[in-house]
Design a protein around this motif. Structure first.
Motif, mmCIF file in Angstrom:
data_model
loop_
_atom_site.group_PDB
_atom_site.id
_atom_site.type_symbol
_atom_site.label_atom_id
_atom_site.label_comp_id
_atom_site.label_asym_id
_atom_site.label_seq_id
_atom_site.Cartn_x
_atom_site.Cartn_y
_atom_site.Cartn_z
ATOM 1 N N GLU A 111 3.963 -7.998 -0.820
ATOM 2 C CA GLU A 111 2.703 -8.622 -0.412
ATOM 3 C C GLU A 111 2.962 -9.914 0.355
ATOM 4 O O GLU A 111 2.328 -10.176 1.386
ATOM 5 N N TRP B 73 4.623 -6.342 3.877
ATOM 6 C CA TRP B 73 5.172 -4.981 3.976
ATOM 7 C C TRP B 73 4.261 -3.991 3.257
ATOM 8 O O TRP B 73 3.855 -4.221 2.121
ATOM 9 N N ASP B 74 3.962 -2.872 3.906
ATOM 10 C CA ASP B 74 3.098 -1.847 3.314
ATOM 11 C C ASP B 74 3.875 -0.827 2.496
ATOM 12 O O ASP B 74 3.349 -0.259 1.536
ATOM 13 N N LEU B 75 5.111 -0.575 2.908
ATOM 14 C CA LEU B 75 5.945 0.442 2.263
ATOM 15 C C LEU B 75 7.374 -0.071 2.188
ATOM 16 O O LEU B 75 7.796 -0.873 3.015
ATOM 17 N N GLY C 273 2.212 1.719 8.860
ATOM 18 C CA GLY C 273 2.425 0.491 8.120
ATOM 19 C C GLY C 273 3.790 -0.107 8.409
ATOM 20 O O GLY C 273 4.547 0.389 9.241
ATOM 21 N N VAL D 198 5.017 0.597 -3.014
ATOM 22 C CA VAL D 198 3.871 -0.010 -2.349
ATOM 23 C C VAL D 198 3.663 -1.382 -2.989
ATOM 24 O O VAL D 198 4.148 -1.638 -4.094
ATOM 25 N N THR E 44 -0.630 -6.418 -5.926
ATOM 26 C CA THR E 44 -1.451 -7.588 -5.654
ATOM 27 C C THR E 44 -0.991 -8.781 -6.492
ATOM 28 O O THR E 44 -0.917 -8.694 -7.721
ATOM 29 N N THR F 194 -3.386 -2.724 -6.626
ATOM 30 C CA THR F 194 -2.912 -2.525 -5.263
ATOM 31 C C THR F 194 -4.118 -2.069 -4.446
ATOM 32 O O THR F 194 -4.879 -1.213 -4.917
ATOM 33 N N GLN G 212 -3.531 0.961 0.643
ATOM 34 C CA GLN G 212 -2.084 1.011 0.444
ATOM 35 C C GLN G 212 -1.690 2.084 -0.567
ATOM 36 O O GLN G 212 -0.617 2.679 -0.465
ATOM 37 N N ARG H 286 -1.800 5.157 1.562
ATOM 38 C CA ARG H 286 -0.660 5.190 2.480
ATOM 39 C C ARG H 286 0.626 5.564 1.724
ATOM 40 O O ARG H 286 1.468 6.304 2.239
ATOM 41 N N GLY H 287 0.782 5.064 0.511
ATOM 42 C CA GLY H 287 1.963 5.419 -0.265
ATOM 43 C C GLY H 287 2.021 6.896 -0.596
ATOM 44 O O GLY H 287 3.085 7.522 -0.525
#
Length: 388
Positions: A172, A176-178, A321, A348, A351, A362, A366, A369-370
């Protein structure tokens, strides 16, 4: 057989999120946390619900003797890619730790199966029992995955992928998203006992004391500096300290603490163990005490399969991402499977880096996306298998 790269296939975001929320109902607390301790009524009900969702998707569900849950396509192959995580929580835990990876694995298998994608036959889902080791009678964590890895069933597994929340703030913070997880840190725990002399707290002059409590406290204060000097990325925790006899008007005659060190370097872990022993002897002598230092547990550094990590990078790029590579500072079922089969993980963000807490969270995009990244990874794996 030809497999597409899968970019036209998407997980169902609404179904994924509904199932994650539905699973969190088992053990739900008023503060939003989840008490789904392994073997508890909430855990049993949750795993029964999971098997119902498997059956409703037209998949074949099963459990083994320890309580692990599995799902496969009805025509699934005997050799397969296994993906999933654990179904239990810590007391007062969050809704995503473990559960997210299990439900995402179900959604991936469900998506492949309902679209009649050939990769559906090459993958199975799992929900491992008792990863957390939070039961009073538990001998420790990773119970279900360890039992499976030691069973005849492991012979059918070609590789293992685990999707999980990071449980820390790095992703976070960096945006980075992944992340491709390239390994898990080693974890060493030491029990330190300081032996002094119990005496009257009012009548014993400071210069004549053998204060075991002061020795233990001084050691605890030094440990951050010791760890940072050896490995700046190392984390150290003193999560337990006890003074005996434990009265405010008695100088402690004995003090005990447990120090835990986590690092991605075995050399650093060995070095910090030596430094701990030297520091313990030094502070004990300064307080006219003796000391005893025992390493009570050691989990080695886990290095994930390099080829599988490279494959995940390709798949994560397609999922969109911003991706990177990380070490995990938390233990996972993947560490057990990695000793037997090629293994890797996807993270992922979490928060605010919060986990094992009712505030664990999270953002939904996201989470979706994960799951999409896991789908792309499974298809990439199946495609590579066919090409070979």
């Amino acid at each position: 057989m030809t497999l597409s790269q899968g970019t036209d296939l998407q997980v169902c975001a609404e179904r994924l999120l509904d199932d994650i929320a539905g699973f969190a109902k088992f053990g739900e607390r008023p503060d939003g946390g989840v008490d789904r301790i392994a073997g508890s009524p909430a855990d049993l009900e949750g795993r029964a619900w999971l098997l119902r969702r498997v059956a409703e998707a037209g998949l074949a569900g099963s459990t083994d003797e320890i309580g692990n849950v599995f799902a496969a396509a009805p025509d699934g192959e005997d050799r397969y890619l296994l993906t999933g995580s654990h179904t239990d929580t810590v007391p007062g835990g969050g809704w995503l730790d473990g559960a997210y990876g299990v439900i995402a694995a179900l959604e991936v298998l469900r998506t492949l199966h309902e679209n009649r994608h050939p990769a559906a036959r090459m993958v199975r889902m799992t929900g491992f029992f008792d990863e957390e080791g939070a039961r009073p009678d538990s001998p420790g964590g990773l119970i279900g995955s360890t039992a499976f890895a030691d069973s005849a069933g492991i012979a059918g597994v070609e590789a293992f992928l685990e999707l999980h929340i990071e449980q820390g703030p790095r992703m976070e913070t960096a945006g980075w998203d992944l992340a491709v997880v390239q390994g898990i840190v080693g974890i060493d725990r030491y029990a330190v006992t300081m032996n002094g002399s119990a005496n009257h707290a009012g009548t014993t002059p400071m210069r004549q004391r053998a204060d075991a409590g002061m020795a233990a406290t001084n050691l605890a204060v030094r440990l951050r500096q010791i760890a940072a000097a050896i490995d700046p990325a190392m984390v150290v925790t003193v999560g337990f300290m006890e003074f005996v006899p434990g009265a405010p008007n008695v100088i402690p005659g004995e003090a005990r603490l447990v120090a835990e060190f986590r690092s991605g370097s075995e050399h650093a872990l060995d070095a910090v163990g030596s430094a701990l022993r030297y520091a313990a002897q030094t502070v004990a002598a300064a307080e006219r005490c003796t000391c005893d230092v025992v390493r009570i547990s050691a989990k080695p550094v886990t290095v994930f399969d390099a080829r599988l990590c490279r494959m995940l990078e390709t798949a994560l790029d397609r999922a969109g991402g911003t991706a990177t590579r990380l070490l995990s500072y938390a233990g996972h079922d993947a560490s057990v499977l990695a000793a037997r089969v090629p293994t890797a993980m996807i993270f992922v963000p979490s928060t605010a880096g919060v986990s094992h807490n009712p505030k664990e969270d999270t953002p939904e995009p996201q989470l979706v996306r994960g799951a999409q990244a896991l789908l792309e990874s499974v298809i990439e794996y199946a495609s590579a298998k066919v090409r070979v």
